[in-house]
Motif scaffolding. Structure first.
Motif, mmCIF file in Angstrom:
data_model
loop_
_atom_site.group_PDB
_atom_site.id
_atom_site.type_symbol
_atom_site.label_atom_id
_atom_site.label_comp_id
_atom_site.label_asym_id
_atom_site.label_seq_id
_atom_site.Cartn_x
_atom_site.Cartn_y
_atom_site.Cartn_z
ATOM 1 N N PHE A 113 0.806 -1.223 0.000
ATOM 2 C CA PHE A 113 0.000 0.000 0.000
ATOM 3 C C PHE A 113 0.840 1.273 0.000
ATOM 4 N N CYS A 114 2.154 1.156 0.022
ATOM 5 C CA CYS A 114 3.019 2.337 0.058
ATOM 6 C C CYS A 114 2.892 3.107 -1.249
ATOM 7 N N THR A 115 2.556 4.380 -1.147
ATOM 8 C CA THR A 115 2.383 5.222 -2.326
ATOM 9 C C THR A 115 3.490 6.258 -2.468
ATOM 10 N N CYS A 116 4.490 6.183 -1.613
ATOM 11 C CA CYS A 116 5.596 7.140 -1.666
ATOM 12 C C CYS A 116 6.368 6.962 -2.965
ATOM 13 N N VAL A 117 6.668 8.059 -3.623
ATOM 14 C CA VAL A 117 7.391 8.017 -4.890
ATOM 15 C C VAL A 117 8.880 8.313 -4.724
ATOM 16 N N SER A 177 3.670 11.056 3.666
ATOM 17 C CA SER A 177 3.110 11.416 2.353
ATOM 18 C C SER A 177 2.008 10.474 1.890
ATOM 19 N N CYS A 178 1.991 9.227 2.379
ATOM 20 C CA CYS A 178 0.948 8.289 1.944
ATOM 21 C C CYS A 178 -0.447 8.774 2.327
ATOM 22 N N PHE A 179 -0.563 9.538 3.408
ATOM 23 C CA PHE A 179 -1.868 10.076 3.798
ATOM 24 C C PHE A 179 -2.321 11.126 2.777
ATOM 25 N N PHE A 180 -1.378 11.958 2.313
ATOM 26 C CA PHE A 180 -1.687 12.955 1.293
ATOM 27 C C PHE A 180 -2.078 12.261 -0.009
ATOM 28 N N TYR A 196 4.034 19.280 5.203
ATOM 29 C CA TYR A 196 3.717 17.983 5.795
ATOM 30 C C TYR A 196 3.382 18.054 7.284
ATOM 31 N N THR A 197 3.291 19.253 7.836
ATOM 32 C CA THR A 197 2.917 19.385 9.244
ATOM 33 C C THR A 197 1.459 18.974 9.423
ATOM 34 N N PHE A 198 1.051 18.787 10.677
ATOM 35 C CA PHE A 198 -0.349 18.450 10.963
ATOM 36 C C PHE A 198 -1.270 19.533 10.400
ATOM 37 N N GLN A 199 -0.885 20.794 10.596
ATOM 38 C CA GLN A 199 -1.685 21.905 10.100
ATOM 39 C C GLN A 199 -1.733 21.904 8.575
ATOM 40 N N GLY A 200 -0.588 21.602 7.949
ATOM 41 C CA GLY A 200 -0.524 21.532 6.488
ATOM 42 C C GLY A 200 -1.421 20.438 5.945
#
Length: 70
Positions: A6-10, A40-43, A56-60
């Motif tokens: 499931f890793c989507t990191c490029v 980044s996988c969450f994004f 990539y911060t929580f706020q970002g």
């Protein structure tokens, strides 16, 4: 090397990428938690072809999600 389907990191050159060791996602998640960031996988779950220049911060991440729900 570890395979995490499931890793989507490029960023395959990252030393923390699961394909570069046998520890799965742990090094990436640990680094992100230490830096108060979201992996980044969450994004990419929200926008698979996102621009890699993100806050990539929580706020970002909250803003990223909010901007895509409009």
């Amino acid at each position: 090397m570890s395979s995490v389907p499931f890793c989507t990191c490029v960023d395959h050159t990252c030393v923390r990428h699961p394909m570069n060791h046998d520890k799965g996602c742990t090094p990436c998640v640990a680094k992100c938690l230490a830096e108060n960031e979201i992996p980044s996988c969450f994004f990419r779950k929200i926008e698979p072809d996102m621009d890699r220049k993100q806050d990539y911060t929580f706020q970002g991440f909250a803003k990223f999600v909010e901007d895509r729900q409009k």
